[in-house]
Design a protein around this motif. Structure first.
Motif, PDB file in Angstrom:
ATOM      1  N   GLY A 112      -8.088  -6.207 -16.805  1.00 54.92           N
ATOM      2  CA  GLY A 112      -6.802  -6.442 -17.438  1.00 54.92           C
ATOM      3  C   GLY A 112      -6.334  -5.198 -18.170  1.00 54.92           C
ATOM      4  O   GLY A 112      -7.039  -4.201 -18.234  1.00 54.92           O
ATOM      5  N   PRO A 113      -5.147  -5.249 -18.754  1.00 50.49           N
ATOM      6  CA  PRO A 113      -4.606  -4.080 -19.455  1.00 50.49           C
ATOM      7  C   PRO A 113      -5.382  -3.778 -20.725  1.00 50.49           C
ATOM      8  O   PRO A 113      -6.033  -4.668 -21.289  1.00 50.49           O
ATOM      9  N   PRO A 114      -5.333  -2.554 -21.221  1.00 50.62           N
ATOM     10  CA  PRO A 114      -6.011  -2.220 -22.476  1.00 50.62           C
ATOM     11  C   PRO A 114      -5.519  -3.127 -23.614  1.00 50.62           C
ATOM     12  O   PRO A 114      -4.318  -3.328 -23.785  1.00 50.62           O
ATOM     13  N   GLY A 115      -6.455  -3.695 -24.341  1.00 51.45           N
ATOM     14  CA  GLY A 115      -6.091  -4.550 -25.460  1.00 51.45           C
ATOM     15  C   GLY A 115      -5.550  -5.904 -25.063  1.00 51.45           C
ATOM     16  O   GLY A 115      -5.054  -6.655 -25.914  1.00 51.45           O
ATOM     17  N   GLY A 116      -5.638  -6.231 -23.779  1.00 45.76           N
ATOM     18  CA  GLY A 116      -5.097  -7.501 -23.318  1.00 45.76           C
ATOM     19  C   GLY A 116      -5.909  -8.705 -23.724  1.00 45.76           C
ATOM     20  O   GLY A 116      -5.409  -9.834 -23.722  1.00 45.76           O
ATOM     21  N   ALA A 178      -6.000   0.678  -9.434  1.00 46.21           N
ATOM     22  CA  ALA A 178      -4.837   1.508  -9.776  1.00 46.21           C
ATOM     23  C   ALA A 178      -3.622   0.658 -10.110  1.00 46.21           C
ATOM     24  O   ALA A 178      -2.832   1.017 -10.991  1.00 46.21           O
ATOM     25  N   TYR A 179      -3.445  -0.461  -9.423  1.00 48.75           N
ATOM     26  CA  TYR A 179      -2.327  -1.359  -9.743  1.00 48.75           C
ATOM     27  C   TYR A 179      -2.411  -1.824 -11.196  1.00 48.75           C
ATOM     28  O   TYR A 179      -1.402  -1.892 -11.906  1.00 48.75           O
ATOM     29  N   VAL A 180      -3.624  -2.151 -11.644  1.00 49.96           N
ATOM     30  CA  VAL A 180      -3.804  -2.607 -13.019  1.00 49.96           C
ATOM     31  C   VAL A 180      -3.587  -1.450 -13.992  1.00 49.96           C
ATOM     32  O   VAL A 180      -2.900  -1.586 -15.011  1.00 49.96           O
ATOM     33  N   ALA A 181      -4.186  -0.298 -13.694  1.00 49.35           N
ATOM     34  CA  ALA A 181      -4.096   0.861 -14.588  1.00 49.35           C
ATOM     35  C   ALA A 181      -2.651   1.315 -14.787  1.00 49.35           C
ATOM     36  O   ALA A 181      -2.282   1.782 -15.871  1.00 49.35           O
ATOM     37  N   TYR A 191     -14.822  -4.069  -9.184  1.00 49.57           N
ATOM     38  CA  TYR A 191     -16.221  -3.936  -9.573  1.00 49.57           C
ATOM     39  C   TYR A 191     -16.335  -3.483 -11.028  1.00 49.57           C
ATOM     40  O   TYR A 191     -15.461  -2.782 -11.554  1.00 49.57           O
ATOM     41  N   GLY A 192     -17.446  -3.847 -11.657  1.00 48.85           N
ATOM     42  CA  GLY A 192     -17.695  -3.393 -13.013  1.00 48.85           C
ATOM     43  C   GLY A 192     -17.712  -1.887 -13.125  1.00 48.85           C
ATOM     44  O   GLY A 192     -17.255  -1.316 -14.130  1.00 48.85           O
ATOM     45  N   SER A 193     -18.212  -1.206 -12.114  1.00 48.87           N
ATOM     46  CA  SER A 193     -18.245   0.261 -12.153  1.00 48.87           C
ATOM     47  C   SER A 193     -16.848   0.866 -12.143  1.00 48.87           C
ATOM     48  O   SER A 193     -16.647   1.968 -12.658  1.00 48.87           O
ATOM     49  N   ASP A 194     -15.870   0.169 -11.567  1.00 49.13           N
ATOM     50  CA  ASP A 194     -14.509   0.703 -11.512  1.00 49.13           C
ATOM     51  C   ASP A 194     -13.892   0.801 -12.904  1.00 49.13           C
ATOM     52  O   ASP A 194     -13.005   1.628 -13.144  1.00 49.13           O
ATOM     53  N   ILE A 195     -14.346  -0.045 -13.819  1.00 47.42           N
ATOM     54  CA  ILE A 195     -13.778  -0.085 -15.162  1.00 47.42           C
ATOM     55  C   ILE A 195     -14.126   1.177 -15.953  1.00 47.42           C
ATOM     56  O   ILE A 195     -13.352   1.635 -16.794  1.00 47.42           O
ATOM     57  N   VAL A 196     -15.295   1.760 -15.695  1.00 47.28           N
ATOM     58  CA  VAL A 196     -15.796   2.888 -16.489  1.00 47.28           C
ATOM     59  C   VAL A 196     -14.800   4.052 -16.441  1.00 47.28           C
ATOM     60  O   VAL A 196     -14.488   4.576 -15.380  1.00 47.28           O
ATOM     61  N   GLY A 197     -14.311   4.441 -17.602  1.00 53.30           N
ATOM     62  CA  GLY A 197     -13.407   5.583 -17.699  1.00 53.30           C
ATOM     63  C   GLY A 197     -12.014   5.345 -17.159  1.00 53.30           C
ATOM     64  O   GLY A 197     -11.223   6.293 -17.074  1.00 53.30           O
ATOM     65  N   SER A 201      -9.397  -2.816 -19.287  1.00 54.74           N
ATOM     66  CA  SER A 201     -10.428  -3.596 -19.964  1.00 54.74           C
ATOM     67  C   SER A 201     -10.950  -4.698 -19.055  1.00 54.74           C
ATOM     68  O   SER A 201     -10.356  -4.999 -18.019  1.00 54.74           O
ATOM     69  N   VAL A 202     -12.048  -5.309 -19.466  1.00 57.28           N
ATOM     70  CA  VAL A 202     -12.598  -6.455 -18.747  1.00 57.28           C
ATOM     71  C   VAL A 202     -12.006  -7.720 -19.353  1.00 57.28           C
ATOM     72  O   VAL A 202     -12.298  -8.070 -20.497  1.00 57.28           O
ATOM     73  N   ALA A 203     -11.165  -8.398 -18.575  1.00 59.67           N
ATOM     74  CA  ALA A 203     -10.575  -9.652 -19.047  1.00 59.67           C
ATOM     75  C   ALA A 203     -11.530 -10.819 -18.861  1.00 59.67           C
ATOM     76  O   ALA A 203     -11.499 -11.785 -19.626  1.00 59.67           O
TER      77      ALA A 203
END
Length: 249
Positions: A112-116, A178-181, A191-197, A201-203
């Motif tokens: 999800g989006p940062p701080g979502g 990329a759509y989310v970012a 994947y969890g690895s995609d979130i790194v950097g 965020s993880v919703a």
């Protein structure tokens, strides 16, 4: 006389071939190894390849697409996929040299989006956050393992029927991220690895028991360049790199 003329023509032909090919240089750089790899491996594999003592050409994409390309004769030396069944299919095509090996494992999350903030894995809660026309990005299930894992998980959780019409299918899992970012969609199944950097965020964490284990097999393609097996061993040994990028061994 005829023999002398033929000999002279042969020497000229050899000289012309040498001029076209260019001068021989001792220690000339070897041709790069060509690696076909699942898109989700990119951050870790870029770092692993940079530490390899030799030139490497990396080509990323969806596992199903890459497997079909290798089976059709694409010039890959090593193939690293995000699904055991695609690698098994590729082995059945008779194009691999030796048995595949395990490279890494992963987990599935809803990004999800940062701080979502977190979202419950309930249809009403997710649809409420999507609003009237929001979508969930995910890989195309027919060719992208992350998409298939996502669909299987949503079906197991009883959410697929309510959410299927709100999916935005991407060519690979990195495209879904990329759509989310970019803020194009509220959520993405990645994947969890995609979130790194990534800045997202993880919703929600997707329960591992809701889908098949997420494993990355690697294999050498038959009849390929010297050094391919050594490169695959180099990847297998890079557990610390995979761990830094959110994978597990």
């Amino acid at each position: 006389m005829v023999s002398r003329i033929r000999s002279d023509l042969t020497r000229r032909a050899l000289l012309a071939a040498m001029l076209v090919a260019g001068p021989f240089r001792a220690g000339a750089q070897a041709a790069p190894l060509t690696i076909f790899a699942a898109a989700s491996l990119k951050p870790a594999l870029d770092e692993i390849a940079a530490a390899w003592d030799g030139p490497v050409a990396l080509s990323y994409g969806g596992s199903g697409t890459l497997a079909r390309q290798v089976a059709a004769g694409a010039p890959a030396d090593v193939v690293l996929l995000a699904a055991i069944d695609w690698m098994d299919w590729l082995a059945g095509q008779g194009v691999l040299e030796g048995a595949p090996v395990s490279v890494a494992t992963n987990r599935l999350v809803m990004a999800g989006p940062p701080g979502g903030g977190p979202v419950p894995l309930e249809a009403a809660a997710i649809l409420g956050r999507l609003g009237a026309d929001g979508r969930i990005a995910m890989g195309e299930p027919m060719s992208v393992p992350a998409g298939r894992y996502a669909q299987d998980a949503l079906e197991a959780l009883g959410l697929w029927q309510a959410l299927a019409q709100r999916m935005l299918y991407a060519e690979d899992v990195r495209a879904a991220l990329a759509y989310v970012a970019r803020g194009d969609v509220p959520f993405g199944l990645v994947y969890g690895s995609d979130i790194v950097g990534s800045g997202v965020s993880v919703a929600a964490e997707i329960p591992s028991e809701a889908h098949d284990p997420i494993a990355y097999p690697g294999a050498v393609v038959a009849g390929t360049a010297a050094g391919a097996r050594d490169f695959l061993d180099h990847v297998v040994d890079a557990r610390d790199v995979f761990a830094r990028h959110g994978f597990a061994s």
